[in-house]
Design an enzyme around this catalytic site. Structure first.
Site, PDB file in Angstrom:
ATOM      1  N   GLU A   1      74.310 -31.692  -6.285  1.00  0.00           N
ATOM      2  CA  GLU A   1      73.374 -30.952  -5.430  1.00  0.00           C
ATOM      3  C   GLU A   1      74.062 -30.404  -4.182  1.00  0.00           C
ATOM      4  O   GLU A   1      73.795 -29.265  -3.786  1.00  0.00           O
ATOM      5  CB  GLU A   1      72.200 -31.854  -5.043  1.00  0.00           C
ATOM      6  CG  GLU A   1      71.286 -32.167  -6.222  1.00  0.00           C
ATOM      7  CD  GLU A   1      70.135 -33.069  -5.837  1.00  0.00           C
ATOM      8  OE1 GLU A   1      70.064 -33.496  -4.660  1.00  0.00           O
ATOM      9  OE2 GLU A   1      69.291 -33.374  -6.709  1.00  0.00           O
TER      10      GLU A   1
ATOM     11  N   HIS B   1      63.078 -29.032  -6.108  1.00  0.00           N
ATOM     12  CA  HIS B   1      62.453 -30.321  -6.415  1.00  0.00           C
ATOM     13  C   HIS B   1      60.997 -30.165  -6.868  1.00  0.00           C
ATOM     14  O   HIS B   1      60.317 -31.164  -7.112  1.00  0.00           O
ATOM     15  CB  HIS B   1      62.516 -31.240  -5.196  1.00  0.00           C
ATOM     16  CG  HIS B   1      63.894 -31.751  -4.901  1.00  0.00           C
ATOM     17  ND1 HIS B   1      64.873 -30.949  -4.352  1.00  0.00           N
ATOM     18  CD2 HIS B   1      64.460 -32.973  -5.078  1.00  0.00           C
ATOM     19  CE1 HIS B   1      65.982 -31.664  -4.193  1.00  0.00           C
ATOM     20  NE2 HIS B   1      65.760 -32.881  -4.629  1.00  0.00           N
TER      21      HIS B   1
END
Length: 340
Positions: free
Chosen positions: A182, A216
């Site tokens: 990430e 997300h």
């Protein structure tokens, strides 16, 4: 002097409103392209994670599911830097020093210990309250265990917990795969694109986490389909996740720009994943709640007081030089033709 006076009206005459709008439009196009590429990168990162669900049978266990995710995260983490490299303008030093390509993505070895220790200290200050609580609990446990062979019990606990953590795929996700993949995609790739697209370093700090938070959103579907949560509960959980990831994204982007080291936001990411959200209820119910209250306040105030000094670019660059640029490595001052 006369020549300068004669030249001034000509220069003023050349500066017409049409040119102002043309330049503004060009700047907006570059910014729009940078935002579009970052949005596509975030969407593709999530899409790659779901590829196994489309082409493979359902996993038999959480371990198999997570191992598939790990492989997909590795693919997404490899594709993003290639796309970023293809779109960035040619760096003035690329021909003479090819290693600068790695440095653009924060992969540097010099001043490495500062990039690990200082962000760890900074992030630890945010969790001073929970850390003090954990320390007090440890002291109480050691006191209780001292009557039955303290050293032996400590060794036993360390060995058992070490084995459990080493075999737990969720630990691998939280402490390695997620932080590395990430931060590589959402920091090391997106920050240069946004800066070269014309955004300021301050705007990048607040804009970059938006893509990180939106990536997300897929947890909303998982909560409803896999965990059978009602829509209101799933929305509340995801809303809290978006808020938490946005705030952390500001911090991680700030660290990356200030240090020029990818390891800096990775370390912060790992610490935050391990600690999670502070358990305020546990602190209030503790017999040490006054001490914990002081620790929470001191940690929060201290974090903001030392955030700037401990992230000073002079700590992380050769010769104490930040290369005369607002962002490390000069992303925002490249003069080469823009590909964005």
């Amino acid at each position: 002097m006369e020549a300068m006076q004669n030249a001034a009206p000509a220069a003023a005459a050349d500066f017409v409103p049409g040119e102002i709008f043309a330049r503004l439009n060009g700047a907006m196009e570059k910014k729009g392209a940078a935002v579009g590429v970052c949005a596509m990168m975030a969407a593709s990162y999530v899409a790659v994670l779901y590829l196994p669900a489309i082409f493979l049978r359902s996993p038999k266990s959480i371990r198999e599911h997570m191992l598939r995710r790990f492989a997909c995260a590795a693919v997404a983490s490899a594709l993003a830097p290639m796309l970023c490299y293809a779109l960035l303008p040619d760096h003035p030093r690329w021909d003479s020093d090819p290693s600068i390509v790695l440095e653009i993505f924060g992969l540097r070895t010099h001043h490495l210990w500062q990039a690990i220790v200082l962000p760890c200290l900074l992030t630890g200050m945010l969790y001073l309250g929970p850390l003090v609580l954990a320390f007090l609990d440890l002291i109480e446990w050691c006191w209780a265990a001292s009557h039955g062979g303290l050293i032996r019990q400590i060794c036993s606990v360390v060995v058992v917990n070490g084995k459990n953590m080493a075999s737990d795929v969720l630990v691998w996700r939280n402490c390695l795969v997620a932080p590395v993949s990430e931060e590589l995609v959402f920091r090391a790739c997106m920050v240069p694109l946004l800066l070269c697209g014309g955004f300021s370093t301050t705007a990048t700090v607040f804009l970059c986490p938006m893509f990180f938070a939106l990536a997300h959103l897929h947890h909303f579907g998982e909560l409803i389909t896999r965990q059978k949560q009602v829509i209101s509960t799933a929305a509340l959980i995801v809303g809290m996740q978006l808020g938490y990831t946005t705030v952390f994204g500001w911090y991680a982007t700030f660290l990356y720009q200030r240090t020029g080291h990818l390891i800096a936001p990775i370390v912060a990411h790992i610490v935050c994943n391990i600690m999670g959200l502070p358990n305020v209820d546990e602190a209030l119910a503790s017999s040490h709640r006054r001490v914990l209250f002081v620790a929470y306040v001191v940690g929060l105030v201290g974090f903001f007081l030392v955030l700037g000094p401990l992230s000073d670019p002079r700590f992380f660059n050769e010769g104490g030089d930040s290369r005369g640029c607002d962002c490390w490595s000069g992303f925002c001052k490249w003069t080469a033709p823009q590909k964005l």
